[in-house]
Design a protein around this motif. Structure first.
Motif, PDB file in Angstrom:
ATOM      1  N   ALA A  11       0.736  -1.184  -0.129  1.00 61.64           N
ATOM      2  CA  ALA A  11       0.056  -0.164   0.102  1.00 61.64           C
ATOM      3  C   ALA A  11       0.802   1.245  -0.053  1.00 61.64           C
ATOM      4  CB  ALA A  11      -0.827   0.051   1.133  1.00 61.64           C
ATOM      5  N   VAL A  12       1.708   1.326   1.020  1.00 60.92           N
ATOM      6  CA  VAL A  12       2.538   2.461   1.118  1.00 60.92           C
ATOM      7  C   VAL A  12       3.528   2.766   0.069  1.00 60.92           C
ATOM      8  CG1 VAL A  12       2.342   2.665   3.558  1.00 60.92           C
ATOM      9  CG2 VAL A  12       4.348   1.547   2.759  1.00 60.92           C
ATOM     10  N   LYS A  13       4.134   1.769  -0.758  1.00 55.69           N
ATOM     11  CA  LYS A  13       4.940   1.666  -1.910  1.00 55.69           C
ATOM     12  C   LYS A  13       4.151   1.925  -3.316  1.00 55.69           C
ATOM     13  CE  LYS A  13       8.673  -0.927   0.445  1.00 55.69           C
ATOM     14  NZ  LYS A  13       9.415  -2.178   0.386  1.00 55.69           N
ATOM     15  N   ASN A  14       2.934   1.670  -3.374  1.00 59.55           N
ATOM     16  CA  ASN A  14       2.207   1.749  -4.355  1.00 59.55           C
ATOM     17  C   ASN A  14       2.258   3.240  -5.273  1.00 59.55           C
ATOM     18  OD1 ASN A  14      -0.411   2.106  -6.261  1.00 59.55           O
ATOM     19  ND2 ASN A  14      -1.024   0.327  -5.070  1.00 59.55           N
ATOM     20  N   GLU A  15       2.609   3.286  -6.335  1.00 56.79           N
ATOM     21  CA  GLU A  15       2.501   4.333  -7.037  1.00 56.79           C
ATOM     22  C   GLU A  15       1.600   5.236  -7.326  1.00 56.79           C
ATOM     23  OE1 GLU A  15       4.649   3.552 -10.987  1.00 56.79           O
ATOM     24  OE2 GLU A  15       6.195   2.552 -10.147  1.00 56.79           O
ATOM     25  N   LYS A  16       0.366   4.543  -7.208  1.00 56.16           N
ATOM     26  CA  LYS A  16      -0.992   5.267  -7.454  1.00 56.16           C
ATOM     27  C   LYS A  16      -1.716   5.316  -5.893  1.00 56.16           C
ATOM     28  CE  LYS A  16      -2.146   4.273 -12.039  1.00 56.16           C
ATOM     29  NZ  LYS A  16      -2.972   3.576 -13.030  1.00 56.16           N
ATOM     30  N   GLY A  17      -1.343   5.971  -5.165  1.00 57.72           N
ATOM     31  CA  GLY A  17      -2.184   6.457  -3.818  1.00 57.72           C
ATOM     32  C   GLY A  17      -1.133   6.165  -2.467  1.00 57.72           C
ATOM     33  N   GLY A  18       0.001   5.518  -2.950  1.00 59.53           N
ATOM     34  CA  GLY A  18       0.802   5.047  -1.678  1.00 59.53           C
ATOM     35  C   GLY A  18       1.177   6.180  -0.738  1.00 59.53           C
ATOM     36  N   ASP A  19       1.422   7.217  -1.328  1.00 64.27           N
ATOM     37  CA  ASP A  19       1.746   8.572  -0.535  1.00 64.27           C
ATOM     38  C   ASP A  19       0.743   8.824   0.247  1.00 64.27           C
ATOM     39  OD1 ASP A  19       4.493   8.591  -1.566  1.00 64.27           O
ATOM     40  OD2 ASP A  19       3.859   9.964  -2.940  1.00 64.27           O
ATOM     41  N   GLU A  20      -0.557   8.915  -0.475  1.00 65.72           N
ATOM     42  CA  GLU A  20      -1.620   9.350   0.356  1.00 65.72           C
ATOM     43  C   GLU A  20      -2.086   8.134   1.768  1.00 65.72           C
ATOM     44  OE1 GLU A  20      -1.694   9.086  -3.032  1.00 65.72           O
ATOM     45  OE2 GLU A  20      -2.031  10.992  -3.736  1.00 65.72           O
ATOM     46  N   VAL A  21      -1.830   7.029   1.443  1.00 68.40           N
ATOM     47  CA  VAL A  21      -2.113   5.979   2.328  1.00 68.40           C
ATOM     48  C   VAL A  21      -1.011   6.468   3.570  1.00 68.40           C
ATOM     49  CG1 VAL A  21      -1.773   3.810   3.160  1.00 68.40           C
ATOM     50  CG2 VAL A  21      -2.871   4.271   0.959  1.00 68.40           C
ATOM     51  N   ARG A  22       0.112   6.439   3.330  1.00 69.13           N
ATOM     52  CA  ARG A  22       1.349   6.870   4.384  1.00 69.13           C
ATOM     53  C   ARG A  22       0.644   8.066   5.067  1.00 69.13           C
ATOM     54  NH1 ARG A  22       6.456   5.226   5.500  1.00 69.13           N
ATOM     55  NH2 ARG A  22       6.691   3.888   3.615  1.00 69.13           N
ATOM     56  N   ALA A  23       0.433   9.175   4.587  1.00 66.16           N
ATOM     57  CA  ALA A  23       0.012  10.419   5.061  1.00 66.16           C
ATOM     58  C   ALA A  23      -1.130  10.190   6.031  1.00 66.16           C
ATOM     59  CB  ALA A  23      -0.279  11.447   3.685  1.00 66.16           C
ATOM     60  N   LYS A  24      -2.149   9.687   5.432  1.00 61.26           N
ATOM     61  CA  LYS A  24      -3.347   9.286   6.217  1.00 61.26           C
ATOM     62  C   LYS A  24      -2.902   8.601   7.577  1.00 61.26           C
ATOM     63  CE  LYS A  24      -8.007   7.086   6.373  1.00 61.26           C
ATOM     64  NZ  LYS A  24      -7.734   6.875   7.623  1.00 61.26           N
TER      65      LYS A  24
END
Length: 188
Positions: free
Chosen positions: A156-169
């Motif tokens: 999830a956190v390494k995912n190019e599409k949405g990983g940064d958002e998951v980590r931030a959340k």
């Protein structure tokens, strides 16, 4: 035989024209949706969705889920998510998983939530991967398994599409005291 071939060819042309019309309606509806002109977007999205356009079905589900351009209705949203998810639409599968997890528009069913999170996660949806990690971590709908939780969380956190958002959340929720996210952050 010639008549049959002519009929089949005419039917094929009608099917292609219908698909092109659904695509056009969806693109117009999506442009209006993205411009936050929800009331104008809904009729176009609905027309495309009724023709079986999976992206239109998903986005129409969002309209009913969030009350954008229509009165909020979880049951109707659930129905549109189901139609798109049946066509293997990853975002709709994620939303359907959330509906089952939270009992929105349907009866709460954690096992079904996990099923849809898994389908979506396997298609690379970061939000679904994160939710699946939480399910494995807590043993909700599946047997608790910290290795599976960690594996899905890392995806999830390494995912190019949405990983940064998951980590931030996760960071935001952990900072606010969410015990699950505090514990999950330790897995990274």
């Amino acid at each position: 035989m010639k008549k049959l071939m002519t009929t089949m060819f005419a039917l094929l042309i009608c099917m292609v024209a219908g698909a092109q019309q659904a695509d056009k309606l969806y693109e117009e509806g999506k442009a209006l949706y993205d411009a936050k002109k929800y009331e104008a977007a809904v009729p176009k999205l609905k027309a495309a969705a009724e023709k079986g356009h999976k992206k239109a079905q998903y986005r129409l589900g969002l309209c009913y889920d969030k009350g954008r351009g229509v009165k909020e209705n979880d049951v109707v949203a659930f129905g549109w998510y189901q139609k798109a998810a049946a066509q293997n639409h990853a975002k709709a599968q994620f939303q359907l998983g959330k509906c089952y997890k939270n009992g929105e528009g349907t009866k709460k069913d954690i096992a079904k939530a996990v099923t849809y999170f898994t389908k979506s996660a396997n298609q690379g949806n970061a939000d679904a991967q994160y939710q699946l990690a939480k399910c494995y971590f807590k043993g909700k709908g599946v047997k608790a398994d910290s290795k599976q939780a960690k594996a899905w969380l890392q995806k999830a956190v390494k995912n190019e599409k949405g990983g940064d958002e998951v980590r931030a959340k996760m960071k935001k929720d952990a900072a606010a005291g969410d015990e699950d996210d505090i514990a999950l952050m330790k897995l990274l």
